[in-house]
Scaffold this motif. Structure first.
Motif, PDB file in Angstrom:
ATOM      1  N   GLN A 231       0.812  -1.203   0.000  1.00  0.00           N
ATOM      2  CA  GLN A 231       0.000   0.000   0.000  1.00  0.00           C
ATOM      3  C   GLN A 231       0.857   1.270   0.000  1.00  0.00           C
ATOM      4  O   GLN A 231       0.335   2.365  -0.103  1.00  0.00           O
ATOM      5  N   LYS A 232       2.168   1.108   0.112  1.00  0.00           N
ATOM      6  CA  LYS A 232       3.049   2.262   0.208  1.00  0.00           C
ATOM      7  C   LYS A 232       4.097   2.225  -0.906  1.00  0.00           C
ATOM      8  O   LYS A 232       4.433   1.167  -1.428  1.00  0.00           O
ATOM      9  N   ARG A 289      -0.521   7.477   5.847  1.00  0.00           N
ATOM     10  CA  ARG A 289       0.229   6.389   5.240  1.00  0.00           C
ATOM     11  C   ARG A 289       1.730   6.489   5.476  1.00  0.00           C
ATOM     12  O   ARG A 289       2.416   5.471   5.586  1.00  0.00           O
ATOM     13  N   TYR A 290       2.242   7.697   5.566  1.00  0.00           N
ATOM     14  CA  TYR A 290       3.689   7.877   5.693  1.00  0.00           C
ATOM     15  C   TYR A 290       4.094   8.471   7.036  1.00  0.00           C
ATOM     16  O   TYR A 290       5.170   9.051   7.164  1.00  0.00           O
TER      17      TYR A 290
END
Length: 366
Positions: A231-232, A289-290
Motif C-alpha cells: 500500500q506504500k 500512510r507515511y
C-alpha cells in the motif's frame, strides 16, 4: 482464426503506458495486463498491424492503435511491434496495458464539478479532496470520471465507457487541486506527450513536519512499490530499483515545528511528494500512510498535543494541494498557466499555525 477477444475500451488515446503518475490512487504496478489477444489465420495474407487490428477490435480507431504500438503496448509473438509491421500467418498479437481490464460499466453521474476553465479541447477542474479520480477496486462510482462522463456525455470520448476517458494525469484521492482533462483524442495525445516528456509545469503546496536548514533544495531518489507494504511507495537509495524521481522544493513559510513548502515536480511518480518528503524526514502533516498523522516535532506539553489534534481535525487529510498547472495548449500552441487558491481546510490549518506562532508558543526552530 483463433479469436479470444478480450476487447476493452481502455486503450489510451495517447498510446502512452498509462497516465502520468503524480497520483496516490491504489494502482498495481507489478506488470502488464492483457486487454486483447488474437492469433492470425493460417492463411493470413501480409497486412499492416494497425489495419489488422482495426478490423478485429471494436470501437478502437487506427490512430489509437498506432499510438499504442508506438509506445510498445502491442506485442506480436511477445515482442513490441510497430503499426507498419506486416501480420503473418499464426502471429500471436496482444494488447497489454499497465492496469487490469475494467470489470464494470462507467455510469454517468451528475456530480458537481469545480471547472476553472473549459474550451473545445480541454477543461481544468479543481478537484476536491476526497474524490477519487477514476474507478478502481472499492471505488466504482462517485469518481471524477463518473462526473466527467455525465458532464461531457455528448462527446465521443465519453460515450464509450472508458474508465480513463480524457485523463492524462491523476492526483490522489485526498489531494486537492488542478487536473487537466482532454475532450478529444488529438488534445489527449498532445497533452499526454507533454506529461511523458516532463515539460508540464506542476507545483504543489504542502505542509510538512520539521524545519529545513536551507530555503530550497532538490530530492532525487528512485521510487517503487515498497517491498514491505504494497500500500506504500518506497525510495530505493541504491538507484537500481524503482523509477527515477526528482522533486524540487522551496520554503514558503516556517512555523518551527512544521514548514509550508512549494514542491515542483520534475517527474511524476506515484506518491512522489509524500514519499520523497518522508524519506527526508519531513512527512506531510496528517499523512496517515507515511507517518505524518502523529506528533513528530514540538513540545511534550498537553496543550501542544491538543493543539496538534485540533489541527488534524481542521484538515483530516494529508496537507497537499495541486496549486499550479502549466502546459502548451494542444490546439493553439500557446503557453497557458492555471492556478488555484488553497481550499478552506488548508487555509484553516495554516491560520491555526499562524496564530500559534504569533502567540510565541514555538520554543525551538528544531
Amino acid at each position: 482464426m483463433t479469436d479470444d477477444r478480450h476487447i476493452d475500451d481502455e486503450l489510451p488515446a495517447d498510446g502512452l503506458p498509462g497516465l502520468a503518475e503524480d497520483t496516490d490512487e491504489e494502482t498495481e504496478e507489478a506488470g502488464l495486463y492483457e486487454h486483447f489477444a488474437i492469433t492470425a489465420d493460417r492463411g493470413q495474407s501480409p497486412l499492416r498491424l494497425d489495419k489488422f487490428l482495426v478490423a478485429h477490435m471494436e470501437r478502437c480507431s487506427r490512430n489509437r492503435i498506432q499510438a499504442a504500438a508506438d509506445s510498445g503496448n502491442i506485442l506480436v509473438n511477445d515482442r513490441p511491434a510497430k503499426s507498419n509491421y506486416k501480420v503473418k500467418p499464426l502471429d500471436r498479437i496482444r494488447l497489454v496495458m499497465p492496469w487490469p481490464k475494467a470489470e464494470y460499466e462507467i455510469v454517468a453521474e451528475d456530480i458537481p464539478l469545480d471547472i476553472r476553465y473549459e474550451d473545445d479541447d480541454l477543461l481544468l477542474v479543481d478537484k476536491a479532496a476526497g474524490m477519487v479520480v477514476h474507478p478502481g477496486v472499492g471505488n466504482h462510482c462517485g469518481t471524477l470520471v463518473n462526473a466527467l462522463t455525465f458532464h461531457l456525455r455528448n462527446l465521443p470520448m465519453f460515450r464509450e465507457g472508458n474508465t480513463r476517458a480524457g485523463l492524462v494525469h491523476r492526483i490522489d484521492k485526498n489531494t486537492s487541486g488542478l487536473l487537466v482533462v482532454a475532450k478529444n483524442e488529438e488534445a489527449h495525445a498532445r497533452l499526454a506527450r507533454q506529461f511523458f516528456d516532463h515539460s508540464i509545469q506542476r507545483r504543489y503546496v504542502a505542509l510538512v513536519w520539521g524545519n529545513f536548514d536551507e530555503d530550497e533544495g532538490t530530492i532525487t531518489g528512485n521510487i517503487g512499490r515498497s517491498p514491505h507494504d504494497r500500500q506504500k511507495m518506497y525510495v530505493f537509495a541504491d538507484g537500481e530499483q524503482g523509477k527515477h524521481a526528482v522533486t524540487h522544493w522551496r520554503v514558503l513559510r516556517r512555523y518551527g515545528y512544521v514548514t509550508l513548502v512549494e514542491c515542483r515536480l520534475e517527474t511524476g511518480r506515484t506518491h512522489q511528494i509524500r514519499v520523497h518528503m518522508a524519506w527526508q524526514g519531513h512527512p506531510l502533516f496528517n499523512d496517515e500512510r507515511y507517518g505524518g498523522d502523529r506528533i513528530l516535532r514540538g513540545t511534550t506539553f498537553a496543550k501542544y498535543r491538543q493543539f496538534v489534534e485540533n489541527c488534524f481535525a481542521a484538515m483530516p487529510r494529508h496537507a497537499l494541494h495541486a496549486r499550479l498547472l502549466g502546459f502548451v495548449h494542444p490546439r493553439t500552441g500557446e503557453n497557458v498557466l492555471f492556478e488555484t487558491e488553497l481550499p478552506d481546510d488548508f487555509r484553516a490549518l495554516l491560520e491555526r499555525w499562524d496564530n500559534y506562532v504569533a502567540a510565541g508558543k514555538v520554543e525551538t526552530d528544531d
